[in-house]
Design an enzyme around this catalytic site. Structure first.
Site, short mmCIF file in Angstrom:
data_model
loop_
_atom_site.label_atom_id
_atom_site.label_comp_id
_atom_site.label_asym_id
_atom_site.label_seq_id
_atom_site.Cartn_x
_atom_site.Cartn_y
_atom_site.Cartn_z
N THR B 179 44.91 50.34 43.14
CA THR B 179 46.17 50.93 43.60
C THR B 179 46.77 51.88 42.57
OG1 THR B 179 47.35 49.00 42.73
CG2 THR B 179 46.77 48.95 45.07
N SER B 194 42.37 45.93 40.64
CA SER B 194 43.21 44.85 41.14
C SER B 194 42.31 43.77 41.72
CB SER B 194 44.14 45.37 42.24
OG SER B 194 44.91 46.45 41.81
N GLU B 197 44.24 37.93 42.59
CA GLU B 197 44.44 36.82 43.53
C GLU B 197 43.15 36.49 44.29
OE1 GLU B 197 47.10 39.10 43.06
OE2 GLU B 197 47.95 37.43 41.92
N TRP B 245 46.24 47.04 36.88
CA TRP B 245 46.58 47.82 38.08
C TRP B 245 47.74 48.79 37.89
CZ3 TRP B 245 51.35 45.91 39.94
CH2 TRP B 245 51.64 44.56 39.72
N ASN B 263 47.69 38.45 35.00
CA ASN B 263 47.56 37.04 34.68
C ASN B 263 46.17 36.53 35.04
OD1 ASN B 263 48.65 37.57 37.37
ND2 ASN B 263 48.54 35.37 37.68
N ASP B 305 52.34 33.66 37.40
CA ASP B 305 52.01 34.94 38.04
C ASP B 305 52.72 36.10 37.35
OD1 ASP B 305 50.81 36.73 39.82
OD2 ASP B 305 52.43 36.57 41.28
N ASP B 307 52.04 38.87 35.67
CA ASP B 307 51.21 39.99 35.21
C ASP B 307 51.99 40.79 34.18
OD1 ASP B 307 48.87 40.83 37.47
OD2 ASP B 307 50.49 39.59 38.25
N ARG B 332 57.25 41.26 32.38
CA ARG B 332 57.50 40.44 33.56
C ARG B 332 57.97 39.05 33.12
NH1 ARG B 332 53.54 41.08 38.77
NH2 ARG B 332 53.90 39.08 39.77
#
Lengths: 208, 573
Positions: B179, B194, B197, B245, B263, B305, B307, B332
């Site tokens: 992305t 990316s 997940e 990403w 992460n 989570d 990142d 984050r």
């Protein structure tokens, strides 16, 4: 030039890759001529033959558990508990025993429901309480693997779309634009079989 | 479907035909050279953050605090697409390139808003898009580069849009997608992947900008035997995530690119005991060879989570009377990190929370390693609540820095928190590999007694102190643009406004309500000596997800319409 490291030209439509409709298109003056030339010979190649493992579930197919304690076994109603978190299953050609695992668009999520509590128009698609919906979200194509055990909704972990399994996969939350496709089932000799092709379109729809 | 697609294409083609005569009035294309990328002229916006240091800053000042209230729309262009329109309009001497969700590129005459060409990518039907967005194109020579959501890198002719080559970076069937806007430096196009997940093993890969031949590939997770591999038990390194990403920053003198990393996966840290290098870190890669020269891990064994994919801003700052060749990262994890960068090392300087953060109990003053309140660290079968939420104090939307006023502008979210519990998960290629169970209210809550979520914060990088904070009841997903006109431009709120703030006070000086919410990166440039500001409006992805959760926990039904539009603003003549 298209370079693919898997030895396959990804932009070329080949027999075992019917889901890939070509890779990109730039619209410009020159393209107008190209489209004009090609317009007359464009064939819906996806309608031509494709390998059995990539075909969507076909009427008469059996269903096989893809995960969980009964992984690999044929789906029978007694192997599913009422309103249990749906598990994934795949269709299998009963004659050749080919498992239709060649595309993630073939996968369904199954559980057992209380048929009397289901919307009447969907009950014919249920086999002794076993219900099957496409595992692929209609929003952006993620796997619908979550379960809201209180509301009895299937849920997508990507963008929180929620689908009512008692109302034909109706969208009850989140951004999904369409219900999940439902796979009609029937019970024959105690085994769950596919009764008809998917009701509704599987997966997301490319915009534009 | 094929027939439908052809029909749409034909419709577009006719549009291009009718506009074609206008394209002929365009100026000659000015090739993008290494020299221009290293010293980009203020009249253009040649890359994701405008410059390699990721400042998101322009020295243009025609539009300033005295006249910004006269700013008005000049032209707009509907993309015809839904979901997250996050890309900056990239501008090169009258040519504008805008990428959209579903991997379209729209090339426009920046003066008139006329379309020159449009690239439409046909994405495979079986693709899953966890993040239906794109964050911009890169320019080099007379080419345009796009990283696609089905994990290809595409090189196009900037004048015609013809595809010159495309290479498969990885297999989307295994969960890889892209992305980010590519980073071009030293004749190479660099991209990260990316899929954190989906059980990927993250990497950054470089390709020769002209030929598309692979140059190097550096994984973010070391293989057994490599330095750092001891921080991943068993086979966890093979599927441990750590995506990249967001576009990296680049220091031409050191020839190092600085990338933020995501992460580890699955989300629960107890599935991969260890520090999990180089997850949630900044890594310095030699652009010639791809060699990982140094790193700093912001936090170890992530379970939240968080990142840390935003690239650090390359900023030299003052500490104790000395100038530190540094980097700054609003993380984050809710802390603002100040680091020193050297040819072979990244050193911790200091860090401080910029939003409410209840996980870290201390930070080692030398190494910068945080200690945790373990009751705030979710695990498999262990539910924990923590602040900030899984989207962190600042997610991907980039901060900006004004080197004149020394202020860093952070698009933050405060007062929202998450609850998470892990559940066991089995790896299957290309499938969800998160391992998060369900918690009440979507595992999301607002801190009691608080009155806002979104913030725009201004920090002086030399004093390490916050100067002002603008607050919004809404969440904020707005990338930031800073200008020498002492202005800060940002959208990001669910009321669809695009705003200009006084950079010294945070006061809103101008705002324009748009078609949708703005999560696009704003840019500024000049045409014939006149300054313009451009941004995409088009709400979606995580801004929409957070809205769904806010609606749930607040019992509201706030609706943000979707659909992308490119907006261009200027002062009256």
């Amino acid at each position: 030039m298209t370079v693919s490291r898997r030895g396959k030209r990804a932009g070329t439509r080949v027999g075992n890759d019917t889901e890939r409709r070509g890779i990109g298109q730039t619209v410009s003056r020159r393209t107008v001529f190209k489209l004009g030339l090609l317009g007359g010979i464009g064939l819906p190649l996806s309608a031509l033959g494709q390998p059995a493992d990539r075909m969507r579930p076909q009427p008469g197919d059996r269903l096989v558990f893809e995960e969980g304690p009964n992984q690999g076994e044929l789906v029978r109603p007694e192997l599913l508990e009422l309103n249990q978190k749906p598990v994934s299953a795949l269709a299998q050609d009963p004659e050749t025993e080919v498992l239709r695992d060649g595309s993630r668009l073939n996968r369904v999520m199954i559980t057992r429901i209380d048929v009397d509590a289901m919307g009447e128009r969907y009950r014919d698609n249920v086999a002794a309480g076993v219900v099957a919906y496409s595992a692929v979200c209609t929003h952006t194509g993620c796997d619908v693997i979550d379960w809201d055990a209180k509301a009895l909704n299937m849920a997508c972990p990507c963008h929180e779309s929620q689908f009512d399994i008692y109302e034909g996969g109706k969208v009850v939350g989140g951004p999904a634009p369409r219900p999940l496709a439902m796979l009609p089932l029937e019970l024959v000799d105690g085994v769950v079989l596919v009764a008809a092709v998917f009701r509704g379109r599987v997966g997301f729809t490319q915009q534009f | 479907m094929l027939k439908t697609t052809s029909r749409f294409l034909l419709a577009c083609a006719v549009l291009a035909w009718s506009l074609n005569s206008l394209a002929q009035s365009l100026p000659p294309y000015n090739p993008v050279t290494d020299a221009r990328l290293q010293n980009p002229e203020a009249s253009n916006w040649l890359m994701y953050r405008g410059s390699y240091d990721s400042h998101g800053y322009s020295s243009l000042d025609q539009i300033n605090t005295d006249n910004v209230d006269e700013l008005r729309p000049v032209w707009s262009f509907s993309t015809g697409l839904r979901e997250g329109h996050q890309a900056p309009p990239i501008v090169n001497d009258g040519y504008m390139y805008v990428s959209t969700p579903q991997n379209h590129i729209i090339a426009l005459d920046a003066r008139s808003g006329d379309m020159i060409w449009r690239y439409i990518r046909f994405l495979p039907d079986d693709l899953q898009q966890l993040h239906p967005t794109n964050r911009g194109v890169a320019l080099y020579g007379d080419r345009v580069y796009l990283a696609t959501v089905d994990a290809y890198l595409v090189s196009l002719d900037a004048l015609t849009g013809e595809v010159i080559w495309e290479v498969e970076v990885e297999d989307y069937n295994s969960g890889y997608y892209m992305t980010m806007a590519p980073l071009v430096a030293d004749g190479k196009v660099m991209v990260g992947v990316s899929g954190g997940e989906l059980g990927i093993r993250g990497f950054v890969e470089a390709f020769d900008a002209m030929s598309g031949e692979p140059a190097w590939k550096t994984f973010t997770i070391p293989a057994p035997g490599e330095l750092g591999s001891e921080s991943w038990p068993g086979d966890t390194w093979k599927t441990g995530g750590v995506p990249v990403w967001i576009t990296g920053s680049y220091d031409p003198e050191l020839n190092l690119a600085y990338w933020g990393t995501g992460n580890g996966g699955p989300w629960m840290g107890d599935t991969r005991p260890g520090d999990n290098l180089y997850a949630t870190s900044v890594i310095a890669l030699d652009v010639s060879t791809g060699e990982l020269k140094s790193h700093h891990q912001y936090h170890w064994n992530d379970s939240w989570d968080w990142d840390e994919v935003s690239a650090p801003l390359l900023i030299d700052f003052e500490r104790d009377g000395n100038t530190i060749t540094g980097m700054v990262h609003p993380a984050r994890n809710g802390y603002l990190w100040f680091l020193e960068r050297q040819a072979a090392a990244i050193n911790f300087v200091d860090a401080m929370p910029y939003v409410y953060q209840d996980v870290f109990t201390s930070i080692d003053p030398v190494s910068g390693r945080p200690e945790y309140d373990m009751s705030k660290k979710p695990g498999t079968g262990y539910e924990a609540s923590f602040c900030p939420s899984l989207w962190g104090g600042k997610d991907w939307p980039p901060a900006a820095f004004n080197p004149q006023s020394r202020l860093l502008f952070i698009p933050a979210n405060d007062n929202v928190c998450s609850t998470m519990i892990g559940e066991e998960i089995q790896y299957r290629a290309g499938r969800s590999y998160i391992g998060r169970g369900r918690s009440d209210n979507g595992g999301f809550f607002v801190r009691p007694g608080t009155n806002h979520v979104g913030e725009l914060q201004a920090w002086n990088v030399d004093t390490g102190e916050r100067v002002w904070t603008a607050t919004f009841e809404s969440q904020n997903w707005g990338p930031v643009l800073a200008t020498a006109g002492e202005l800060v431009f940002m959208g990001g709120t669910n009321d669809r406004y695009f705003r200009a703030f006084d950079a010294s006070t945070g006061e809103i000086l101008w705002q324009q309500r748009t078609n949708s919410g703005i999560t696009g990166v704003p840019v500024t440039y000049t045409l014939d000596g006149k300054q313009y500001v451009a941004v995409q409006s088009g709400w979606g992805v995580d801004a929409q997800r957070e809205q769904n959760l806010l609606n749930m926990v607040k019992g509201e039904n706030h609706y943000v319409p979707q659909g992308g539009v490119i907006w261009v603003f200027a002062l009256p003549d």
